[in-house]
Design a protein around this motif. Sequence first.
Motif, PDB file in Angstrom:
ATOM      1  N   ASN A 297      70.679 114.852 129.537  1.00 26.67           N
ATOM      2  CA  ASN A 297      70.134 113.519 129.822  1.00 26.67           C
ATOM      3  C   ASN A 297      68.645 113.597 130.149  1.00 26.67           C
ATOM      4  OD1 ASN A 297      70.453 110.665 130.203  1.00 26.67           O
ATOM      5  ND2 ASN A 297      70.321 111.027 132.409  1.00 26.67           N
ATOM      6  N   GLU A 298      68.259 114.621 130.911  1.00 30.40           N
ATOM      7  CA  GLU A 298      66.845 114.801 131.261  1.00 30.40           C
ATOM      8  C   GLU A 298      65.992 115.121 130.034  1.00 30.40           C
ATOM      9  OE1 GLU A 298      66.836 117.835 134.189  1.00 30.40           O
ATOM     10  OE2 GLU A 298      67.693 116.568 135.786  1.00 30.40           O
ATOM     11  N   GLN A 299      66.625 115.684 128.996  1.00 23.22           N
ATOM     12  CA  GLN A 299      65.898 116.000 127.758  1.00 23.22           C
ATOM     13  C   GLN A 299      65.858 114.812 126.795  1.00 23.22           C
ATOM     14  OE1 GLN A 299      64.285 118.949 126.955  1.00 23.22           O
ATOM     15  NE2 GLN A 299      64.652 119.480 129.100  1.00 23.22           N
ATOM     16  N   GLY A 300      66.395 113.687 127.221  1.00 27.44           N
ATOM     17  CA  GLY A 300      66.378 112.501 126.384  1.00 27.44           C
ATOM     18  C   GLY A 300      67.403 112.521 125.267  1.00 27.44           C
ATOM     19  N   LEU A 301      68.401 113.367 125.388  1.00 23.92           N
ATOM     20  CA  LEU A 301      69.456 113.448 124.375  1.00 23.92           C
ATOM     21  C   LEU A 301      70.585 112.487 124.723  1.00 23.92           C
ATOM     22  CD1 LEU A 301      69.430 117.321 124.027  1.00 23.92           C
ATOM     23  CD2 LEU A 301      68.870 115.708 122.195  1.00 23.92           C
ATOM     24  N   PRO A 302      71.274 111.941 123.725  1.00 22.23           N
ATOM     25  CA  PRO A 302      72.337 110.960 124.000  1.00 22.23           C
ATOM     26  C   PRO A 302      73.568 111.619 124.633  1.00 22.23           C
ATOM     27  CG  PRO A 302      72.283 111.488 121.658  1.00 22.23           C
ATOM     28  CD  PRO A 302      71.090 112.162 122.269  1.00 22.23           C
ATOM     29  N   ALA A 486      71.063 118.851 117.863  1.00 24.32           N
ATOM     30  CA  ALA A 486      71.919 119.988 118.216  1.00 24.32           C
ATOM     31  C   ALA A 486      71.081 121.186 118.647  1.00 24.32           C
ATOM     32  CB  ALA A 486      72.807 120.359 117.031  1.00 24.32           C
ATOM     33  N   VAL A 487      70.002 121.459 117.924  1.00 22.59           N
ATOM     34  CA  VAL A 487      69.122 122.572 118.286  1.00 22.59           C
ATOM     35  C   VAL A 487      68.444 122.297 119.627  1.00 22.59           C
ATOM     36  CG1 VAL A 487      67.030 123.832 117.641  1.00 22.59           C
ATOM     37  CG2 VAL A 487      68.740 123.285 115.892  1.00 22.59           C
ATOM     38  N   LYS A 488      67.980 121.085 119.845  1.00 26.00           N
ATOM     39  CA  LYS A 488      67.322 120.715 121.099  1.00 26.00           C
ATOM     40  C   LYS A 488      68.287 120.848 122.280  1.00 26.00           C
ATOM     41  CE  LYS A 488      64.560 117.019 123.230  1.00 26.00           C
ATOM     42  NZ  LYS A 488      64.010 115.642 123.051  1.00 26.00           N
TER      43      LYS A 488
END
Length: 643
Positions: A297-302, A486-488
Amino acid sequence: MNITLKPSDSCENSGSDRKLNIEGCELFVYKKQKYSKEERHPTYSVAISASIGSSKVSIVRHGYIMSKAGRVPMLNRSMVECALEHFPRELELASLDVKEVRKALYLLRDEACLSSIDENGDELKHTVESLGDVDDIDPALLMEKAKSRLRPFRLAINDLIRFVSNEYAASKSPKEECYVDGEKIPRKFFLSDVFNNIEDYMAFPLPKKPFIYGKEIVEYSDYRELKLLKKNGTKGFLFYYYALGYGLSATRLSKFSLVTEDKHRNNMLFSWSTSQLSSIVSHAFCVDKEATRQILNEQGLPVPAGRAFEPKDITSALEYAELIGYPVVCKPLNGSKGEGVVVNIKKKEELLAAIKTLERSVYKDSDFIVEKYIKGKDYRIVVVGNEVKGALCRELASVTGDGIHSTAELMLAKHAWRMKNPHFIERSAFIEEDSAFGNINDFSIDLLRVPELNEHVVFGTSCNLSQGADSVDVLDELHPSIKEAAVKATEAIPGLRYCGVDILIEDHTKDIASQSAAIIELNAKAAIGNCEYPMFGKPREVVKSIFTTVAEDFGIDIPKVFNEGSCKVVCEVKGSIDKKEYIRWAYRSARQLGVDLKIKELNSPKIHIEIEGSVKVVSMMATRLVVGPKSSRPYSVKTRLIA
């Protein structure tokens, strides 16, 4: 059997009427049960389907022999499998006289018995008590022992003889009948009666190949050899294969643990699907689903909205579900393989039932998570280093109607093909009542209904492959934005260089930002076999990518070209070994795999074995050596290339 023998030589039969087609054989293996003196229940059933003229018959015979584990003994099962596999064929009968029919079918029966003895001879010999050296056992005695273990198969053949001999003496009108232990019962009722008790099912030959979304189920040419490695054997074999193909020495410490060594004595370590690519800390983060969600969540991923609760904090969990809104998902905080996961919970009562399900499971003392249910299909994206090397859509188990067969028959046919996939060896898709459902609601299916042509019938309730879902390769169709996500996600966890990213998304061919999507889990120990052996679509060399990435990261010297040809190795076997039995077993295994094997040294506590053949089968044989026969316990096998 409730068929009275009648003379048939008074009937005039055309050539086509005398053709007996043994169309197929089936083996039904039933779930574990408790021994009872009062009431016997079958542990397995044998079925033979045949046609003669315009008439068809299905003969079923139950087997009641039970091991201490409450199941059919493994030797009985293995021998029956082998006999059934060799039995189907078409016969041209001289006449339908009972003597002629019996002569022809008994000849087939004895051929099937001999094939079964050839495949299981060593194990069968050791069941013969007080006969000294097993090499001196009379072949006739061995045949009698085999016939005893194949009794239901033999009884079914006798039933078939009676049916064929009577068919034209009584009537030439077309008919389709089924006999179960001698009683005439419609086949669909037999299937309905036993279906919920089935643990495993095999068909010989395999039925017509199933399709999904235009993709045909994959048939693997090396299945027969890989089956010898038993359950989860591919996990150990694949790393061995790449070690030998790249010219490295390898020491197998168990069926799953392997240490490889280059010419500079630098090591790589592999165990199951774990390698040096992922640190212990990264494993710990991935196991904790709540920590994973916060980091992503902190990385801005859903990610789906959700939080963890203690086992006794049920009231708070119910209040939170109301806050984020139904439908929700309930799952254990540190679970794996889909166990205990319940999805699409639509109301308070269902959530309470899901929590009760957890209380009955191995996670009864574990914290659990309640999170928002995200609409979409379930995908496993495999990241190695910083690249996506595999992508599977995990579809709920389903069948496609053909307008002919019942739902039960279609489900069994699908399962028979599934069990020919190397990744699912000894991993039945039939699950126990308290295993992960995926949906807490009753999911009833009319087993006797015949679905219409191309009708899609979903019978699975979990998208986890361990719970019976279908794996469909989608790597070539995957949108670049999903690969980037996925990589992120993998890079967000320090020390994580190999990961199975589980994501829910509506359409894998579209941009992730344009649709509903959520990353629901990161798996640092993602199974290596599912992308290597997908049920549908193109196999992917994920293990090769892991192997070469570990070598690159840790400075291991491997050649640029992989050897897919032949090789010769010497294996040093250590352990508590019954040398005579181990050597006999090794020669038999070598014959089954098609490799040349020589025993080089026996005078020391170690055994040195030379193996020559293709790199693939040599790797399989070397993997087998660390397992050994029941009388031996090898604890290491060191393999060194000599050619």
